[in-house]
Design an enzyme around this catalytic site. Structure first.
Site, PDB file in Angstrom:
ATOM      1  NE  ARG A  14      -3.822  -2.248   2.263  1.00 49.65           N
ATOM      2  CZ  ARG A  14      -3.666  -3.558   2.449  1.00 49.65           C
ATOM      3  NH1 ARG A  14      -2.496  -4.049   2.819  1.00 49.65           N
ATOM      4  NH2 ARG A  14      -4.672  -4.377   2.246  1.00 49.65           N
ATOM      5  CG  HIS A  16      -0.918  -5.633  -4.363  1.00 46.34           C
ATOM      6  ND1 HIS A  16       0.118  -5.514  -3.467  1.00 46.34           N
ATOM      7  CD2 HIS A  16      -1.750  -6.586  -3.844  1.00 46.34           C
ATOM      8  CE1 HIS A  16      -0.076  -6.359  -2.455  1.00 46.34           C
ATOM      9  NE2 HIS A  16      -1.196  -7.017  -2.661  1.00 46.34           N
ATOM     10  CG  HIS A  40       0.350 -11.556  -3.754  1.00 43.49           C
ATOM     11  ND1 HIS A  40      -0.669 -12.300  -3.213  1.00 43.49           N
ATOM     12  CD2 HIS A  40       0.337 -10.372  -3.081  1.00 43.49           C
ATOM     13  CE1 HIS A  40      -1.285 -11.599  -2.281  1.00 43.49           C
ATOM     14  NE2 HIS A  40      -0.698 -10.417  -2.178  1.00 43.49           N
ATOM     15  CG  ASP A  70      -2.336  -7.860   5.340  1.00 45.80           C
ATOM     16  OD1 ASP A  70      -1.262  -8.064   4.714  1.00 45.80           O
ATOM     17  OD2 ASP A  70      -3.343  -7.367   4.802  1.00 45.80           O
ATOM     18  CD  GLU A  90       2.366 -10.422  -0.108  1.00 44.24           C
ATOM     19  OE1 GLU A  90       2.417  -9.342  -0.729  1.00 44.24           O
ATOM     20  OE2 GLU A  90       1.443 -10.725   0.675  1.00 44.24           O
TER      21      GLU A  90
END
Length: 369
Positions: free
Chosen positions: A94, A119, A193, A265, A328
């Protein structure tokens, strides 16, 4: 459109096979490239988004099963709202407010995640068709994927040329190398991803997987899932994975950071430089182990919180919440707006370079509780 049958088989030689994936985009046929090594490992990649659609890994009994989430119907990859298996860019994760400033000039991006650019925008690298070349006379099966992003694409500055190499080695590791150059100062942050489920059953939650992340700090986030700029210590918190821990052990804790993201996350800060091992994941019943090495300063662990059961999975069930996880490798989210984060600026004459390795093996005695 009929569902595409997934039927990968083992091999006794290093090969790359090319086939029609069964869909088109903008009138162009999407092709599938299957990398195989002598052990029986197979990795299936399509030129749309450089997406890994299937990856066979061994278990402790010598069985090979697919361990990456994906769609059953190929046409669902055209939208790929979960970014299944894709190369993500120009900027993974982001950027707050969908804007940033370079050398005094402000750039406004496509906001595709509430107030954020996520993304790379709505039509980032994950949704483009890449040029693919099967490299000849290489020691291991290798694909070269190339992409040209025009100045102003998704409102990012600079004509950016990006190259990604996928190499499948005989130690059952998939090596991913990223390179990029620009003719105008820009920002760049690339990753792969894929969602993993080492059980081989995509209807099973991944909360029983044991995870180890070699990091003492992580980046706390605000209500928009953007780092606050703080560096939080993981010791004695739900975010401490320095010793192997079952993913589900703390995921439901009454922790503000977990509540904001409905799970994990977040980005972990990886110390050191150069290519080094940053994480390991083990699934006890299958004995599968995945080890992650990278040159990147950050690792985003995402516990599949927003998988919503909308699509069928390859095991006959649905892609429900926490049936896959992502590791990631990347620079930090929102770095263009945080001066004390590692820089993601790329200038003319410079070369962006990054490498990540996912290595698969099996061991029936590892990390037993």
């Amino acid at each position: 459109m009929e569902n595409r049958e997934i039927n990968l088989t083992q091999t006794t030689s290093n090969t790359v096979e090319v086939s029609n994936f069964g869909i088109t985009k903008d009138g162009q046929t999407i092709n599938c490239y299957t990398l195989k090594n002598k052990n029986g490992m197979c990795v299936e990649i399509i030129d749309l988004g450089g997406i890994i659609t299937s990856l066979l890994a061994p278990d402790q009994n010598g069985n090979w099963e697919d361990v990456v989430l994906g769609f059953v119907d190929p046409k669902d990859y055209l939208e790929n709202e979960y970014y299944y298996g894709a190369i993500v860019g120009r900027y993974v994760n982001r950027i707050s407010g969908g804007k940033f400033t370079i050398d005094g000039k402000e750039y406004f991006l496509n906001k595709n995640d509430k107030t954020n650019a996520l993304h790379g925008g709505g039509q980032g690298f994950s949704h483009k068709i890449w040029d693919v070349e099967v490299l000849e006379n290489t020691e291991f099966p290798t694909l070269k994927l190339s992409n040209f992003s025009k100045d102003g694409e998704q409102n990012f500055p600079g004509n950016l040329t990006t190259t990604v190499f996928y190499t499948l080695k005989e130690d059952n590791s998939l090596e991913i190398t990223y390179e990029a150059q620009t003719d105008k100062t820009t920002v760049i942050n690339l990753t792969q991803h894929s969602y993993f489920n080492l059980s081989g059953n995509f209807s099973e939650p991944i909360i029983d997987h044991k995870l180890q992340i070699y990091a003492d700090k992580f980046l706390p986030i605000n209500s928009n899932l953007v780092p606050t700029g703080e560096r939080g210590k993981v010791h004695n918190t739900s975010f401490d994975f320095n010793n192997p821990k079952v993913i589900g052990e703390d995921i439901s804790n009454n922790d503000e950071q977990l509540l904001i993201a409905t799970g994990y996350d977040h980005t972990w800060i990886i110390d050191g430089s150069g290519l080094r091992k940053v994480a390991s994941v083990y699934h006890e019943r299958s004995g599968r182990l995945m080890e992650v090495s990278t040159t990147e300063p950050g690792l985003q662990f995402y516990s599949g919180n927003f998988l919503d059961g909308k699509f069928p999975n390859k095991s006959g069930g649905r892609n429900k919440m926490r049936t896959g996880f992502c590791l990631e490798t990347q620079h930090f989210p929102n770095s263009p707006n945080q001066d004390d984060f590692p820089s993601t600026i790329l200038r003319p004459g410079e070369k962006y370079s990054s490498k990540t390795i996912y290595k698969f093996s099996a061991n029936n005695n590892l990390w037993k509780l």
